[in-house]
Design a protein around this motif. Structure first.
Motif, PDB file in Angstrom:
ATOM      1  N   MET A 161      26.945   2.452  27.551  1.00  0.00           N
ATOM      2  CA  MET A 161      25.794   1.986  28.355  1.00  0.00           C
ATOM      3  C   MET A 161      26.770   0.513  28.707  1.00  0.00           C
ATOM      4  O   MET A 161      26.939   0.050  29.747  1.00  0.00           O
ATOM      5  CB  MET A 161      24.463   1.334  27.072  1.00  0.00           C
ATOM      6  CG  MET A 161      23.264   2.205  28.036  1.00  0.00           C
ATOM      7  SD  MET A 161      22.946   2.133  29.502  1.00  0.00           S
ATOM      8  CE  MET A 161      22.685   0.377  29.328  1.00  0.00           C
ATOM      9  N   LYS A 162      27.414   0.241  27.726  1.00  0.00           N
ATOM     10  CA  LYS A 162      27.935  -1.567  28.238  1.00  0.00           C
ATOM     11  C   LYS A 162      29.509  -1.181  28.830  1.00  0.00           C
ATOM     12  O   LYS A 162      29.964  -2.054  29.884  1.00  0.00           O
ATOM     13  CB  LYS A 162      28.733  -1.752  26.767  1.00  0.00           C
ATOM     14  CG  LYS A 162      27.851  -1.901  25.383  1.00  0.00           C
ATOM     15  CD  LYS A 162      28.524  -3.352  24.606  1.00  0.00           C
ATOM     16  CE  LYS A 162      28.755  -2.171  23.129  1.00  0.00           C
ATOM     17  NZ  LYS A 162      28.804  -2.454  21.779  1.00  0.00           N
ATOM     18  N   ILE A 163      29.934   0.014  28.782  1.00  0.00           N
ATOM     19  CA  ILE A 163      31.252   0.633  30.229  1.00  0.00           C
ATOM     20  C   ILE A 163      30.576   0.427  31.517  1.00  0.00           C
ATOM     21  O   ILE A 163      31.215  -0.364  32.224  1.00  0.00           O
ATOM     22  CB  ILE A 163      31.692   1.109  29.052  1.00  0.00           C
ATOM     23  CG1 ILE A 163      32.481   1.522  27.841  1.00  0.00           C
ATOM     24  CG2 ILE A 163      32.590   2.426  30.108  1.00  0.00           C
ATOM     25  CD1 ILE A 163      33.515   2.546  27.000  1.00  0.00           C
ATOM     26  N   VAL A 164      29.609   1.088  31.211  1.00  0.00           N
ATOM     27  CA  VAL A 164      29.266   1.580  32.844  1.00  0.00           C
ATOM     28  C   VAL A 164      28.343   0.487  33.120  1.00  0.00           C
ATOM     29  O   VAL A 164      28.312  -0.017  34.531  1.00  0.00           O
ATOM     30  CB  VAL A 164      27.928   2.187  32.658  1.00  0.00           C
ATOM     31  CG1 VAL A 164      26.761   2.453  34.030  1.00  0.00           C
ATOM     32  CG2 VAL A 164      28.376   3.808  31.715  1.00  0.00           C
ATOM     33  N   HIS A 165      27.816  -0.638  32.418  1.00  0.00           N
ATOM     34  CA  HIS A 165      27.728  -1.948  32.670  1.00  0.00           C
ATOM     35  C   HIS A 165      28.785  -2.618  32.976  1.00  0.00           C
ATOM     36  O   HIS A 165      28.829  -3.111  34.680  1.00  0.00           O
ATOM     37  CB  HIS A 165      26.751  -2.835  31.661  1.00  0.00           C
ATOM     38  CG  HIS A 165      26.385  -3.848  32.078  1.00  0.00           C
ATOM     39  ND1 HIS A 165      26.273  -5.149  31.815  1.00  0.00           N
ATOM     40  CD2 HIS A 165      24.555  -4.268  33.208  1.00  0.00           C
ATOM     41  CE1 HIS A 165      26.040  -5.984  31.808  1.00  0.00           C
ATOM     42  NE2 HIS A 165      25.125  -5.062  32.812  1.00  0.00           N
ATOM     43  N   GLU A 166      29.580  -2.664  32.887  1.00  0.00           N
ATOM     44  CA  GLU A 166      31.133  -3.219  32.536  1.00  0.00           C
ATOM     45  C   GLU A 166      31.176  -2.476  34.337  1.00  0.00           C
ATOM     46  O   GLU A 166      31.818  -3.594  35.284  1.00  0.00           O
ATOM     47  CB  GLU A 166      32.007  -3.368  32.228  1.00  0.00           C
ATOM     48  CG  GLU A 166      33.045  -4.190  32.227  1.00  0.00           C
ATOM     49  CD  GLU A 166      32.692  -5.577  32.537  1.00  0.00           C
ATOM     50  OE1 GLU A 166      33.829  -6.347  33.121  1.00  0.00           O
ATOM     51  OE2 GLU A 166      31.985  -6.393  31.717  1.00  0.00           O
ATOM     52  N   ILE A 167      31.782  -1.695  34.056  1.00  0.00           N
ATOM     53  CA  ILE A 167      31.851  -0.856  35.436  1.00  0.00           C
ATOM     54  C   ILE A 167      31.499  -0.744  36.833  1.00  0.00           C
ATOM     55  O   ILE A 167      32.259  -1.603  37.695  1.00  0.00           O
ATOM     56  CB  ILE A 167      32.514   0.604  35.691  1.00  0.00           C
ATOM     57  CG1 ILE A 167      33.432   0.900  34.352  1.00  0.00           C
ATOM     58  CG2 ILE A 167      32.294   1.430  36.188  1.00  0.00           C
ATOM     59  CD1 ILE A 167      33.630   2.065  34.035  1.00  0.00           C
ATOM     60  N   MET A 168      30.363  -1.035  37.045  1.00  0.00           N
ATOM     61  CA  MET A 168      29.072  -1.196  38.472  1.00  0.00           C
ATOM     62  C   MET A 168      29.200  -2.715  38.026  1.00  0.00           C
ATOM     63  O   MET A 168      29.542  -2.705  40.001  1.00  0.00           O
ATOM     64  CB  MET A 168      28.298  -1.534  37.476  1.00  0.00           C
ATOM     65  CG  MET A 168      27.291   0.407  37.320  1.00  0.00           C
ATOM     66  SD  MET A 168      25.390   0.654  36.451  1.00  0.00           S
ATOM     67  CE  MET A 168      24.511   0.181  37.995  1.00  0.00           C
ATOM     68  N   TYR A 169      29.549  -3.874  37.707  1.00  0.00           N
ATOM     69  CA  TYR A 169      29.728  -4.977  38.044  1.00  0.00           C
ATOM     70  C   TYR A 169      30.722  -5.060  38.252  1.00  0.00           C
ATOM     71  O   TYR A 169      31.282  -6.244  39.345  1.00  0.00           O
ATOM     72  CB  TYR A 169      29.428  -5.865  37.629  1.00  0.00           C
ATOM     73  CG  TYR A 169      28.005  -6.067  36.614  1.00  0.00           C
ATOM     74  CD1 TYR A 169      27.365  -6.263  37.899  1.00  0.00           C
ATOM     75  CD2 TYR A 169      27.398  -6.435  35.881  1.00  0.00           C
ATOM     76  CE1 TYR A 169      25.369  -6.253  37.958  1.00  0.00           C
ATOM     77  CE2 TYR A 169      25.241  -6.439  35.610  1.00  0.00           C
ATOM     78  CZ  TYR A 169      25.090  -5.953  36.600  1.00  0.00           C
ATOM     79  OH  TYR A 169      24.048  -6.486  36.859  1.00  0.00           O
ATOM     80  N   LYS A 170      31.982  -4.851  37.927  1.00  0.00           N
ATOM     81  CA  LYS A 170      33.473  -4.932  38.432  1.00  0.00           C
ATOM     82  C   LYS A 170      33.626  -3.960  39.963  1.00  0.00           C
ATOM     83  O   LYS A 170      34.257  -4.638  40.972  1.00  0.00           O
ATOM     84  CB  LYS A 170      34.412  -3.998  37.652  1.00  0.00           C
ATOM     85  CG  LYS A 170      35.431  -4.410  36.434  1.00  0.00           C
ATOM     86  CD  LYS A 170      35.475  -4.234  35.690  1.00  0.00           C
ATOM     87  CE  LYS A 170      36.635  -4.872  34.487  1.00  0.00           C
ATOM     88  NZ  LYS A 170      35.933  -6.511  34.153  1.00  0.00           N
ATOM     89  N   VAL A 171      32.707  -3.378  40.448  1.00  0.00           N
ATOM     90  CA  VAL A 171      32.441  -3.018  41.213  1.00  0.00           C
ATOM     91  C   VAL A 171      32.222  -3.187  42.727  1.00  0.00           C
ATOM     92  O   VAL A 171      32.747  -3.425  43.361  1.00  0.00           O
ATOM     93  CB  VAL A 171      31.709  -1.874  41.494  1.00  0.00           C
ATOM     94  CG1 VAL A 171      31.621  -0.525  43.336  1.00  0.00           C
ATOM     95  CG2 VAL A 171      32.089  -0.372  40.781  1.00  0.00           C
ATOM     96  N   GLU A 172      31.004  -4.014  42.305  1.00  0.00           N
ATOM     97  CA  GLU A 172      30.582  -5.004  43.478  1.00  0.00           C
ATOM     98  C   GLU A 172      31.908  -6.476  43.629  1.00  0.00           C
ATOM     99  O   GLU A 172      32.124  -7.102  44.456  1.00  0.00           O
ATOM    100  CB  GLU A 172      29.018  -5.408  42.635  1.00  0.00           C
ATOM    101  CG  GLU A 172      28.210  -4.557  42.720  1.00  0.00           C
ATOM    102  CD  GLU A 172      27.552  -4.067  43.533  1.00  0.00           C
ATOM    103  OE1 GLU A 172      28.097  -4.789  44.603  1.00  0.00           O
ATOM    104  OE2 GLU A 172      27.432  -3.129  43.455  1.00  0.00           O
ATOM    105  N   VAL A 173      32.652  -6.739  42.405  1.00  0.00           N
ATOM    106  CA  VAL A 173      33.412  -8.241  42.308  1.00  0.00           C
ATOM    107  C   VAL A 173      34.732  -7.478  43.107  1.00  0.00           C
ATOM    108  O   VAL A 173      35.030  -8.138  44.289  1.00  0.00           O
ATOM    109  CB  VAL A 173      34.006  -8.164  40.786  1.00  0.00           C
ATOM    110  CG1 VAL A 173      35.203  -9.181  40.810  1.00  0.00           C
ATOM    111  CG2 VAL A 173      32.750  -9.095  40.694  1.00  0.00           C
ATOM    112  N   LEU A 174      34.825  -6.149  42.979  1.00  0.00           N
ATOM    113  CA  LEU A 174      35.904  -5.972  43.575  1.00  0.00           C
ATOM    114  C   LEU A 174      36.093  -6.086  45.255  1.00  0.00           C
ATOM    115  O   LEU A 174      36.824  -5.842  46.400  1.00  0.00           O
ATOM    116  CB  LEU A 174      36.868  -5.023  43.281  1.00  0.00           C
ATOM    117  CG  LEU A 174      37.322  -4.547  42.011  1.00  0.00           C
ATOM    118  CD1 LEU A 174      37.826  -2.850  41.292  1.00  0.00           C
ATOM    119  CD2 LEU A 174      38.596  -5.408  41.835  1.00  0.00           C
TER     120      LEU A 174
END
Length: 732
Positions: free
Chosen positions: A314-327
């Motif tokens: 869950m924590k990793i998905v959370h981080e990945i999802m936001y990295k998608v938006e930032v990138l």
């Protein structure tokens, strides 16, 4: 109906409520209305809001966790009733009422709004809210309160998704202060909103829009678009880009189990709604917030026992999802008018070295699934967070490297030294951009980002959609003025053999992947005699060469850039008397094939025939430029009349006299209008072909000459009865 129902007697309303199964919602709304006046006891209003929120939340959750069917009144009765009795208008009225005492109750209002706006049934509600600019701008002010941030962000995202006219960020009160007040988690969430405000509409299908339509639109809209203005507004916020770079490159916990992928897939099946994911993460951090002072440092929250109860995935998905938006936000800014300013900041804040450090442990872990569904570059697909993350990462690399000297930041110091050594051995000067690269900003570690990308590229299955984006990212490193050292750096790492395996031996059938590999192969081989040697060594049987030609001929729109590379390289090699070059010219099957004039003419016929002015797009206009390259090289050797006469003979042989040449004449008229006003495009043409743009313009003018006695004018080869040059096919 509006608020008139509030005058109904209570008994009548309750009786009707029972028969209609309104679940007491009209009565609750009536009580909420009566208790929400400025001088009322607002604790009562809060209690009514809690009950309403509970009833609507159950329906919102079922919408997320069950198969999404078309929402109907019967599917969501509470939501329908709430809107029918003016609940939405009442909430807007309460929410925008200026009062300090109500601030603590407003989070519950935000929850109700997000519960009602996630469903197709309530799209009308969302659109009506979107039409109120004052309300939309007001919502941004609620984001200053940490308790209201999450629901407000989700509501704004829903509203902007249906808003007809893009919001202007400069109209948000104290936007700079608002953004600077966000902690890193809030800023990552805010990027979801920003992505809507800085993207041009329909960019996903940009290649499919005809150039005629796009040129006409540019004439109508000469001033900067709202998206472009919003990009400038963001760049003027102090520290904004630096914080995005930190978000994009921060690390997450690496303590994952062996079954991480299955675990990730199971969670994502249910958590495909960002609101649910955010709510769970917020729930997990509330304990830490209550026991410690609020901090923008996420490390203080990471010690929360409740947060540790969440699955690691869950924590990793959370981080990945936001990295998608930032990138995504960084990628859009990189492609905008302020590209050089953004480039300078991304280099200064070490975005590329930071991504390089994340590559193996997060971006491209060795156990990443690769047998996912193939997606074309323009398809809107519901990808998993990991797939979206990888594609967005590759798109960022492509934008970062494309025609920019900062591309050498993708290497480490040892790799930069290798490029210098290649140039020295070949007795050619180093590229100026390489000499000017700031070594303190390049990648760390044993491998640079480009080298790591090559390694994973070779391991991808033949039809993997990642291959398209990987090839585009590597090709962008080579684009621009041809660099022998850059080509040799990649050739030494086996890239050419990998490409040829994919095209000839892998059984790859994806047109998108093949097109990207053709384009990459063209940039890798252009003017490079060593590359043609390697090609001949790999393609060592007539069967392999025939398979290669079949792939090229199956779609010239996809392969014409490679055809252009071969034609240009052949022309340069023919003018060199250096023995090794002469040897390759005589032995290389590819060069020998293109040296035969009948084969060059065959490509020219088809390139002109598969396009016309009305169907030209950014994707297929390269066919027109490749046909021009063939004719420019013929003109240099005084053979232009021969080629034009061959086109005329082809028309008569096919029994459609005038068709091919009239079409080509119209295409060249469009070319003049399109390219003579676009400096960037003309620079790209010059750099990629090593032919001065003045010669491009001059050749087109000669071909369009009106003197029918000129042997280099198209008009001379069209018989009078078939003349169709006066029609203006270039207007809308």
């Amino acid at each position: 109906w509006g608020g008139r129902w509030r005058s109904l007697p209570g008994g009548l309303l309750q009786e009707r409520d029972k028969r209609a199964k309104w679940n007491g919602i009209p009565t609750l709304l009536q009580k909420l209305y009566e208790s929400s006046h400025p001088n009322s006891d607002l604790s009562h209003a809060h209690s009514f809001l809690k009950v309403l929120s509970s009833q609507l939340s159950m329906e919102a959750m079922s919408f997320v966790t069950e198969d999404r069917k078309t929402a109907q009144e019967s599917t969501f009765p509470n939501t329908y009733t709430f809107d029918l009795f003016g609940g939405v208008d009442l909430l807007v009225e309460i929410l925008m009422r200026p009062t300090l005492t109500m601030q603590k109750k407003k989070p519950k209002i935000g929850v109700i709004f997000t519960d009602t706006n996630g469903q197709d049934l309530m799209s009308g509600v969302t659109k009506s809210l979107a039409a109120r600019d004052d309300f939309v701008l007001f919502l941004f002010t609620l984001m200053t309160n940490k308790k209201t941030f999450l629901q407000t962000a989700t509501l704004i995202e829903d509203i902007l998704g249906v808003k007809k006219e893009m919001i202007q960020l400069e109209g948000i009160p104290n936007l700079s202060g608002l953004v600077q007040s966000f902690d890193q988690q809030q800023l990552a969430n805010f990027c979801r909103i920003l992505s809507v405000t800085i993207s041009e509409p329909d960019v996903g299908n940009d290649d499919k829009h005809t150039l005629l339509a796009k040129n006409a639109q540019q004439k109508r809209n000469a001033s900067p678009s709202r998206a472009e203005v919003n990009q400038v507004t963001l760049l003027n916020i102090p520290g904004f880009i630096e914080r995005l770079c930190k978000l994009a490159t921060r690390k997450v916990s690496e303590a994952t189990g062996a079954n991480f992928l299955q675990e990730l897939e199971d969670w994502y099946t249910w958590l495909d709604n960002a609101l649910v994911l955010d709510a769970l993460m917020q729930m997990a951090t509330e304990e830490a917030e209550q026991s410690s002072t609020e901090s923008s440092d996420e490390s203080s929250l990471a010690t929360s026992p409740l947060r540790h109860r969440l699955p690691q995935s869950m924590k990793i998905v959370h981080e990945i999802m936001y990295k998608v938006e930032v990138l995504y936000v960084l990628c859009v800014l990189l492609m905008g008018r302020q590209r050089n300013q953004v480039h300078k900041m991304l280099a200064e804040f070490r975005l590329i070295p930071g991504l390089n450090n994340l590559f193996d442990k997060l971006i491209w872990r060795k156990y990443t699934a690769s047998n996912h569904v193939v997606h074309g570059q323009n398809e809107n697909c519901d990808c998993s967070p990991e797939i979206s993350f990888k594609i967005q990462f590759l798109r960022l690399l492509q934008s970062f490297s494309d025609h920019h000297e900062n591309k050498y930041l993708l290497l480490n110091s040892q790799e930069l030294n290798e490029l210098s050594a290649i140039s020295m051995k070949a007795n050619i000067p180093e590229v100026e951009a390489l000499v000017n690269t700031d070594r303190s900003l390049v990648c760390d570690g044993k491998k640079g980002l480009l080298t790591r990308l090559l390694a994973v590229m070779k391991r991808e299955p033949p039809d993997s959609s990642f291959r398209f984006w990987q090839a585009r990212a590597v090709e962008s490193f080579l684009r621009g003025a041809t660099s022998y050292a850059d080509q040799m750096f990649l050739l030494k790492r086996g890239l050419l053999e990998h490409i040829l395996f994919c095209i000839i031996d892998s059984g790859c059938t994806s047109r998108d992947v093949l097109q990207s590999y053709f384009d990459l192969l063209g940039e890798l081989m252009k003017f490079n005699i060593d590359a043609f040697k390697r090609f001949n060594k790999y393609v060592n049987t007539p069967e392999k060469f025939q398979t290669f030609l079949t792939q090229i001929n199956s779609s010239l729109v996809d392969s014409n850039m490679l055809v252009r590379c071969i034609v240009l390289s052949l022309d340069r090699f023919e003018n060199v008397l250096y023995p090794p070059v002469v040897e390759v010219l005589s032995e290389c099957c590819l060069l020998s094939y293109m040296a035969r004039v009948e084969n060059r003419l065959s490509f020219l016929f088809r390139l002109i025939n598969i396009i016309n002015v009305q169907t030209l797009t950014q994707e297929n206009v390269s066919c027109l430029n490749t046909s021009l390259v063939i004719l420019m090289l013929a003109r240099r050797k005084a053979k232009l009349p021969f080629y034009l006469n061959a086109l005329r003979e082809k028309e008569y042989a096919e029994k459609y006299p005038g068709c091919l040449l009239n079409n080509f004449h119209n295409l060249l008229r469009f070319w003049q209008r399109h390219y003579l006003n676009k400096d960037k495009d003309s620079t790209c043409l010059e750099n990629s072909s090593c032919i001065p743009f003045s010669y491009w313009k001059e050749t087109v003018s000669v071909l369009l000459g009106s003197d029918r006695t000129s042997l280099c004018a198209i008009a001379s080869y069209i018989d009078e009865p078939f003349m169709d040059l006066d029609r203006d096919l270039l207007e809308d």
